[in-house]
Design a protein around this motif. Structure first.
Motif, PDB file in Angstrom:
ATOM      1  N   SER A  20       0.853  -1.183   0.000  1.00 19.84           N
ATOM      2  CA  SER A  20       0.000   0.000   0.000  1.00 19.84           C
ATOM      3  C   SER A  20       0.889   1.233   0.000  1.00 19.84           C
ATOM      4  CB  SER A  20      -0.902   0.013   1.231  1.00 19.84           C
ATOM      5  OG  SER A  20      -1.675   1.195   1.235  1.00 19.84           O
ATOM      6  N   LEU A  21       0.740   2.044  -1.022  1.00 25.34           N
ATOM      7  CA  LEU A  21       1.564   3.247  -1.135  1.00 25.34           C
ATOM      8  C   LEU A  21       0.972   4.427  -0.377  1.00 25.34           C
ATOM      9  CD1 LEU A  21       2.621   2.896  -4.875  1.00 25.34           C
ATOM     10  CD2 LEU A  21       3.724   1.982  -2.808  1.00 25.34           C
ATOM     11  N   LYS A  22      -0.165   4.195   0.250  1.00 24.74           N
ATOM     12  CA  LYS A  22      -0.773   5.207   1.113  1.00 24.74           C
ATOM     13  C   LYS A  22      -1.035   4.567   2.476  1.00 24.74           C
ATOM     14  CE  LYS A  22      -2.724   8.077  -2.431  1.00 24.74           C
ATOM     15  NZ  LYS A  22      -3.788   8.965  -2.769  1.00 24.74           N
ATOM     16  N   PRO A  23      -0.981   5.361   3.535  1.00 26.96           N
ATOM     17  CA  PRO A  23      -1.216   4.798   4.875  1.00 26.96           C
ATOM     18  C   PRO A  23      -2.623   4.226   5.015  1.00 26.96           C
ATOM     19  CG  PRO A  23      -0.403   7.066   5.012  1.00 26.96           C
ATOM     20  CD  PRO A  23      -0.695   6.793   3.579  1.00 26.96           C
ATOM     21  N   TYR A  24      -2.724   3.192   5.811  1.00 29.70           N
ATOM     22  CA  TYR A  24      -4.021   2.592   6.135  1.00 29.70           C
ATOM     23  C   TYR A  24      -3.952   2.062   7.561  1.00 29.70           C
ATOM     24  CZ  TYR A  24      -1.769  -1.950   5.380  1.00 29.70           C
ATOM     25  OH  TYR A  24      -0.930  -3.030   5.464  1.00 29.70           O
ATOM     26  N   THR A  25      -5.096   1.789   8.142  1.00 28.22           N
ATOM     27  CA  THR A  25      -5.153   1.201   9.463  1.00 28.22           C
ATOM     28  C   THR A  25      -5.319  -0.307   9.300  1.00 28.22           C
ATOM     29  OG1 THR A  25      -6.162   3.215  10.311  1.00 28.22           O
ATOM     30  CG2 THR A  25      -6.365   1.233  11.675  1.00 28.22           C
ATOM     31  N   ASP A  26      -4.396  -1.073   9.894  1.00 30.22           N
ATOM     32  CA  ASP A  26      -4.444  -2.525   9.725  1.00 30.22           C
ATOM     33  C   ASP A  26      -5.508  -3.154  10.632  1.00 30.22           C
ATOM     34  OD1 ASP A  26      -3.375  -2.789  12.292  1.00 30.22           O
ATOM     35  OD2 ASP A  26      -1.438  -3.546  11.615  1.00 30.22           O
ATOM     36  N   THR A  27      -5.566  -4.471  10.625  1.00 31.95           N
ATOM     37  CA  THR A  27      -6.634  -5.189  11.330  1.00 31.95           C
ATOM     38  C   THR A  27      -6.560  -5.051  12.846  1.00 31.95           C
ATOM     39  OG1 THR A  27      -5.315  -7.214  11.298  1.00 31.95           O
ATOM     40  CG2 THR A  27      -6.877  -6.884   9.482  1.00 31.95           C
ATOM     41  N   VAL A  28      -5.408  -4.629  13.383  1.00 31.79           N
ATOM     42  CA  VAL A  28      -5.309  -4.422  14.837  1.00 31.79           C
ATOM     43  C   VAL A  28      -5.224  -2.937  15.192  1.00 31.79           C
ATOM     44  CG1 VAL A  28      -4.378  -6.720  15.327  1.00 31.79           C
ATOM     45  CG2 VAL A  28      -2.800  -4.828  14.855  1.00 31.79           C
ATOM     46  N   GLY A  29      -5.550  -2.072  14.225  1.00 31.66           N
ATOM     47  CA  GLY A  29      -5.636  -0.641  14.503  1.00 31.66           C
ATOM     48  C   GLY A  29      -4.339   0.127  14.397  1.00 31.66           C
ATOM     49  N   LYS A  30      -3.329  -0.465  13.783  1.00 29.96           N
ATOM     50  CA  LYS A  30      -2.033   0.209  13.647  1.00 29.96           C
ATOM     51  C   LYS A  30      -1.961   0.919  12.292  1.00 29.96           C
ATOM     52  CE  LYS A  30      -0.361  -1.627  17.441  1.00 29.96           C
ATOM     53  NZ  LYS A  30       0.165  -0.883  18.568  1.00 29.96           N
ATOM     54  N   LEU A  31      -1.462   2.146  12.297  1.00 31.89           N
ATOM     55  CA  LEU A  31      -1.233   2.870  11.050  1.00 31.89           C
ATOM     56  C   LEU A  31      -0.082   2.177  10.324  1.00 31.89           C
ATOM     57  CD1 LEU A  31      -2.045   5.293   9.307  1.00 31.89           C
ATOM     58  CD2 LEU A  31      -0.320   6.629  10.527  1.00 31.89           C
ATOM     59  N   THR A  32      -0.327   1.804   9.069  1.00 35.78           N
ATOM     60  CA  THR A  32       0.606   0.968   8.311  1.00 35.78           C
ATOM     61  C   THR A  32       0.775   1.551   6.912  1.00 35.78           C
ATOM     62  OG1 THR A  32      -0.218  -0.934   9.555  1.00 35.78           O
ATOM     63  CG2 THR A  32       0.998  -1.423   7.555  1.00 35.78           C
ATOM     64  N   ILE A  33       1.933   1.290   6.313  1.00 31.83           N
ATOM     65  CA  ILE A  33       2.199   1.716   4.937  1.00 31.83           C
ATOM     66  C   ILE A  33       3.150   0.725   4.290  1.00 31.83           C
ATOM     67  CG2 ILE A  33       4.199   3.194   5.414  1.00 31.83           C
ATOM     68  CD1 ILE A  33       2.929   5.223   3.379  1.00 31.83           C
ATOM     69  N   GLY A  34       3.216   0.775   2.956  1.00 31.71           N
ATOM     70  CA  GLY A  34       4.164  -0.071   2.236  1.00 31.71           C
ATOM     71  C   GLY A  34       3.796  -1.526   2.339  1.00 31.71           C
ATOM     72  N   THR A  35       4.770  -2.331   2.660  1.00 29.99           N
ATOM     73  CA  THR A  35       4.573  -3.764   2.846  1.00 29.99           C
ATOM     74  C   THR A  35       4.598  -4.053   4.344  1.00 29.99           C
ATOM     75  OG1 THR A  35       5.631  -4.203   0.728  1.00 29.99           O
ATOM     76  CG2 THR A  35       5.428  -6.071   2.224  1.00 29.99           C
ATOM     77  N   GLY A  36       3.497  -3.716   5.005  1.00 32.93           N
ATOM     78  CA  GLY A  36       3.356  -4.029   6.419  1.00 32.93           C
ATOM     79  C   GLY A  36       4.184  -3.197   7.374  1.00 32.93           C
ATOM     80  N   ARG A  37       4.641  -2.001   6.966  1.00 32.24           N
ATOM     81  CA  ARG A  37       5.423  -1.152   7.879  1.00 32.24           C
ATOM     82  C   ARG A  37       4.482  -0.549   8.903  1.00 32.24           C
ATOM     83  NH1 ARG A  37      10.038   2.207   8.468  1.00 32.24           N
ATOM     84  NH2 ARG A  37      11.111   0.480   7.493  1.00 32.24           N
ATOM     85  N   ASN A  38       4.667  -0.930  10.158  1.00 35.05           N
ATOM     86  CA  ASN A  38       3.860  -0.446  11.273  1.00 35.05           C
ATOM     87  C   ASN A  38       4.372   0.936  11.681  1.00 35.05           C
ATOM     88  OD1 ASN A  38       2.940   0.166  13.861  1.00 35.05           O
ATOM     89  ND2 ASN A  38       2.906  -1.959  14.514  1.00 35.05           N
ATOM     90  N   LEU A  39       3.715   1.962  11.187  1.00 36.68           N
ATOM     91  CA  LEU A  39       4.136   3.326  11.513  1.00 36.68           C
ATOM     92  C   LEU A  39       3.804   3.689  12.949  1.00 36.68           C
ATOM     93  CD1 LEU A  39       3.074   5.204   8.253  1.00 36.68           C
ATOM     94  CD2 LEU A  39       5.397   4.617   8.983  1.00 36.68           C
ATOM     95  N   SER A  40       2.743   3.127  13.486  1.00 38.27           N
ATOM     96  CA  SER A  40       2.326   3.461  14.858  1.00 38.27           C
ATOM     97  C   SER A  40       3.411   3.117  15.856  1.00 38.27           C
ATOM     98  CB  SER A  40       1.038   2.726  15.223  1.00 38.27           C
ATOM     99  OG  SER A  40      -0.027   3.146  14.410  1.00 38.27           O
ATOM    100  N   ASP A  41       4.018   1.951  15.718  1.00 40.24           N
ATOM    101  CA  ASP A  41       5.024   1.505  16.689  1.00 40.24           C
ATOM    102  C   ASP A  41       6.450   1.728  16.217  1.00 40.24           C
ATOM    103  OD1 ASP A  41       2.947   0.618  18.300  1.00 40.24           O
ATOM    104  OD2 ASP A  41       3.046  -1.441  17.548  1.00 40.24           O
ATOM    105  N   MET A  42       6.676   1.588  14.903  1.00 45.15           N
ATOM    106  CA  MET A  42       8.032   1.595  14.377  1.00 45.15           C
ATOM    107  C   MET A  42       8.441   2.937  13.781  1.00 45.15           C
ATOM    108  SD  MET A  42       9.412  -1.257  11.846  1.00 45.15           S
ATOM    109  CE  MET A  42      11.070  -1.376  11.314  1.00 45.15           C
ATOM    110  N   GLY A  43       7.489   3.637  13.182  1.00 51.96           N
ATOM    111  CA  GLY A  43       7.829   4.902  12.522  1.00 51.96           C
ATOM    112  C   GLY A  43       8.737   4.674  11.334  1.00 51.96           C
ATOM    113  N   ILE A  44       9.592   5.653  11.051  1.00 49.69           N
ATOM    114  CA  ILE A  44      10.583   5.532   9.984  1.00 49.69           C
ATOM    115  C   ILE A  44      11.931   5.946  10.551  1.00 49.69           C
ATOM    116  CG2 ILE A  44       8.914   5.931   8.122  1.00 49.69           C
ATOM    117  CD1 ILE A  44       9.981   8.805   7.891  1.00 49.69           C
TER     118      ILE A  44
END
Length: 141
Positions: A20-44
């Motif tokens: 996903s080239l745009k952010p989305y909220t995954d099935t457990v409520g984490k903001l995610t982008i790309g190939t499963g990058r958890n932005l909520s916990d991991m950031g960049i």
């Protein structure tokens, strides 16, 4: 992991996680982008930020080149002002500053700086607008 194994894993992760080239909220409520990058916990990382920023600056320059080719005739400080504003506003909203851009193009930098400070944008970004208007007015930082 060798390169072949890494390539296989990459393909599997893209298949399993999706891309996903745009952010989305995954099935457990984490903001995610790309190939499963958890932005909520991991950031960049700082490196990733610099890479994204560099790409965004290229995009800004391309937009300015396409819509306002005269911007390249300005001195470097005033080029930075327009690029900074374009980064913040986007090219379409920057182009809405018709009077200000006309003044800049004609070299009427004091009047352009005054017009910048009289905009809704200046109220929104406050000290950024003051700093950029002073750069426009003086041609120096």
């Amino acid at each position: 992991m060798d390169q072949h194994t890494r390539s296989l894993l990459t393909a599997e992760l893209k298949r399993d996680e999706g891309v996903s080239l745009k952010p989305y909220t995954d099935t457990v409520g984490k903001l995610t982008i790309g190939t499963g990058r958890n932005l909520s916990d991991m950031g960049i990382s700082a490196f990733e930020n610099d890479y994204l920023l560099s790409n965004d600056i290229v995009r800004v320059e391309s937009g300015l080149d396409e819509h306002m080719p005269w911007w390249r005739t300005l001195d470097p400080v005033r080029q930075r002002v327009l690029a900074n504003m374009c980064f913040n506003l986007g090219i379409s909203k920057l182009l809405g500053f018709k009077h200000t851009l006309h003044l800049i193009q004609r070299g009427q930098y004091t009047q352009a700086a005054d017009a910048m400070l009289q905009s809704k944008w200046a109220v929104q970004v406050n000290q950024r607008a003051v700093r950029l208007a002073n750069m426009m007015r003086l041609g120096q930082t």
